[in-house]
Design a protein around this motif. Structure first.
Motif, PDB file in Angstrom:
ATOM      1  N   HIS A 109       0.834  -1.202   0.000  1.00  0.00           N
ATOM      2  CA  HIS A 109       0.000   0.000   0.000  1.00  0.00           C
ATOM      3  C   HIS A 109       0.872   1.257   0.000  1.00  0.00           C
ATOM      4  N   THR A 110       1.893   1.254   0.862  1.00  0.00           N
ATOM      5  CA  THR A 110       2.784   2.404   0.953  1.00  0.00           C
ATOM      6  C   THR A 110       3.528   2.624  -0.363  1.00  0.00           C
ATOM      7  N   ALA A 111       4.041   1.540  -0.934  1.00  0.00           N
ATOM      8  CA  ALA A 111       4.790   1.653  -2.194  1.00  0.00           C
ATOM      9  C   ALA A 111       3.890   2.145  -3.327  1.00  0.00           C
ATOM     10  N   MET A 112       2.645   1.637  -3.397  1.00  0.00           N
ATOM     11  CA  MET A 112       1.748   2.067  -4.471  1.00  0.00           C
ATOM     12  C   MET A 112       1.380   3.546  -4.348  1.00  0.00           C
ATOM     13  N   LEU A 113       1.136   4.019  -3.119  1.00  0.00           N
ATOM     14  CA  LEU A 113       0.798   5.430  -2.967  1.00  0.00           C
ATOM     15  C   LEU A 113       2.014   6.309  -3.264  1.00  0.00           C
ATOM     16  N   LEU A 114       3.214   5.831  -2.918  1.00  0.00           N
ATOM     17  CA  LEU A 114       4.422   6.565  -3.303  1.00  0.00           C
ATOM     18  C   LEU A 114       4.528   6.639  -4.827  1.00  0.00           C
ATOM     19  N   GLY A 115       4.235   5.525  -5.502  1.00  0.00           N
ATOM     20  CA  GLY A 115       4.275   5.531  -6.961  1.00  0.00           C
ATOM     21  C   GLY A 115       3.296   6.520  -7.546  1.00  0.00           C
ATOM     22  N   ALA A 116       2.086   6.557  -6.989  1.00  0.00           N
ATOM     23  CA  ALA A 116       1.085   7.520  -7.456  1.00  0.00           C
ATOM     24  C   ALA A 116       1.539   8.942  -7.182  1.00  0.00           C
ATOM     25  N   ALA A 117       2.163   9.164  -6.012  1.00  0.00           N
ATOM     26  CA  ALA A 117       2.641  10.509  -5.672  1.00  0.00           C
ATOM     27  C   ALA A 117       3.727  10.959  -6.635  1.00  0.00           C
ATOM     28  N   LYS A 118       4.602  10.046  -7.034  1.00  0.00           N
ATOM     29  CA  LYS A 118       5.647  10.403  -7.997  1.00  0.00           C
ATOM     30  C   LYS A 118       5.029  10.821  -9.327  1.00  0.00           C
ATOM     31  N   TYR A 119       4.072  10.027  -9.801  1.00  0.00           N
ATOM     32  CA  TYR A 119       3.408  10.336 -11.069  1.00  0.00           C
ATOM     33  C   TYR A 119       2.662  11.669 -10.996  1.00  0.00           C
ATOM     34  N   LEU A 120       1.907  11.874  -9.924  1.00  0.00           N
ATOM     35  CA  LEU A 120       1.119  13.106  -9.797  1.00  0.00           C
ATOM     36  C   LEU A 120       2.013  14.334  -9.661  1.00  0.00           C
ATOM     37  N   SER A 121       3.181  14.163  -9.032  1.00  0.00           N
ATOM     38  CA  SER A 121       4.125  15.276  -8.924  1.00  0.00           C
ATOM     39  C   SER A 121       4.743  15.609 -10.276  1.00  0.00           C
ATOM     40  N   GLU A 122       4.910  14.586 -11.110  1.00  0.00           N
ATOM     41  CA  GLU A 122       5.462  14.794 -12.456  1.00  0.00           C
ATOM     42  C   GLU A 122       4.458  15.469 -13.388  1.00  0.00           C
ATOM     43  N   THR A 123       3.219  14.989 -13.362  1.00  0.00           N
ATOM     44  CA  THR A 123       2.233  15.414 -14.364  1.00  0.00           C
ATOM     45  C   THR A 123       1.394  16.602 -13.920  1.00  0.00           C
TER      46      THR A 123
END
Length: 387
Positions: A109-123
């Motif tokens: 769960h933590t890793a997936m939300l980090l992944g989403a945060a990285k994407y949202l910070s990029e886009t």
């Protein structure tokens, strides 16, 4: 739309984060290493704000969209803590901490939300603000309540909040959800029946609390079968019986019963507490004993909001092609309930495939679910707050 291509590209990186968390589990509020890595990565991603120490060891990150005219603020929550279980998977990245294990997938769960945060910070392809919430102590510590008491919702102006949990038995990357009560309230009780001890050969000179306790156990089962509405789920389980004596020839002076009550409504929660206390006291008294009752309130029932649940299911269906919208109720507890008491939102399950069940020493989060889980987080933001 299927899963976002960016998460296929990031899968190996997110998997590496997940396996590092798995190898280094931390229990309850003692999530200092995990929280430190989370905060460091959020800063690396370029989050507009990163705050540590919310709810003792929780982390909050803020990501602003390309525009802010909508005024919308959405919270996304993942849990970070592990369980006090000795791992038996034999994985090359198995827990290095004896007696601690990510046996519920919070590492995923933590890793997936980090992944989403990285994407949202990029886009930043949305109009509004995202608040990513990394919570400690879901497993019995009420970390969600502590974060709320620290002003989580008010401080960051969160209007809606969404959570996700992996689920063994659901096909990998598929989704399941239901509106209304989804996870149960989880209360505990401890009943000590006091009698008069004596010699096993002379029961007439004693007042046997073991016999009284046996009757109490039987009486408690009548609450579900005779007091509760059959359409309103309720489970009462006595899980431990402990005598003050371990000898074969001694009638003990006291016996302690421990157990749990799980309910889906406030009506049943109040009813169950009242009936457990009344039946224990009256049954013990009828057999010449006294019952000392300790009630230990747990998490409230987790209740999904109707509109947000329908929206969450629509997003899941777009990603996976289908979403089970009437998932079975689970009598397990989930402290995301505290956040849903403060704000409307929804909690969804993402499939972990045919794995061992959660809270099992052979369980492992399925890394193949990562692209679907990350895509759901990101799409919730981009659909709810379109640029």
């Amino acid at each position: 739309m299927p899963v976002k291509n960016r998460f296929a590209e990031l899968q190996d990186e997110i998997t590496a984060w997940r396996r590092d968390f798995h190898e280094n589990p931390e229990i309850l509020f003692d999530t200092h290493r995990t929280a430190g890595i989370v905060a460091e990565k959020l800063r690396e991603f370029g989050c507009d704000e990163v705050t540590e120490g919310i709810g003792r060891t929780g982390v909050v990150g803020v990501i602003k969209g390309k525009a802010s005219g909508s005024g919308k603020v959405i919270g996304l929550r993942a849990d970070m803590d592990a369980l006090p279980i000795h791992e038996a998977t034999g994985l090359d990245y198995a827990s290095k901490t004896p007696g601690a294990m990510h046996a519920c997938g919070h590492d995923g769960h933590t890793a997936m939300l980090l992944g989403a945060a990285k994407y949202l910070s990029e886009t930043r392809n949305f109009d509004g603000t995202v608040v990513v919430i990394f919570q400690p102590a879901e497993e019995g510590g009420a970390g969600g309540r502590f974060m709320c008491e620290d002003g989580l919702m008010e401080r960051w102006g969160i209007q809606e909040v969404y959570g996700m949990h992996n689920w063994p038995g659901v096909p990998t990357g598929q989704f399941a959800i239901r509106p209304g009560a989804f996870f149960a309230a989880t209360d505990q009780f401890e009943i000590t029946v006091h009698g008069k001890g004596g010699h096993a050969a002379k029961p007439h000179q004693a007042t046997d609390p073991l016999v009284a306790s046996a009757h109490v156990v039987t009486a408690l089962q009548s609450i579900v079968s005779r007091n509760s509405d059959p359409d309103d789920q309720m489970v009462i389980s006595v899980t431990s019986i402990e005598s003050s004596s371990k000898a074969f020839n001694v009638i003990p002076a006291a016996v302690t019963l421990r157990g749990t009550m799980r309910t889906m409504s406030k009506t049943n929660r109040d009813l169950g507490e009242e009936r457990i206390k009344a039946l224990a006291a009256a049954t013990a008294q009828a057999l010449g004993c006294e019952a000392e009752i300790k009630w230990i309130p747990g998490y409230p029932a987790m209740v999904n909001s109707d509109a947000q649940t329908e929206f969450a299911a629509d997003v899941a269906e777009a990603i996976a092609g289908a979403c089970e919208r009437d998932a079975p109720i689970t009598m397990g507890g989930e402290d995301f309930a505290y956040m849903l008491e403060e704000r409307p939102g929804a909690y969804i399950l993402v499939g972990n495939g045919p794995s061992a069940d959660v809270h099992n020493p052979e369980y492992n989060f399925n890394d193949e679910a990562i692209p679907a889980g990350c895509s759901w987080w990101a799409e919730v933001v981009e659909r709810r707050m379109p640029a």
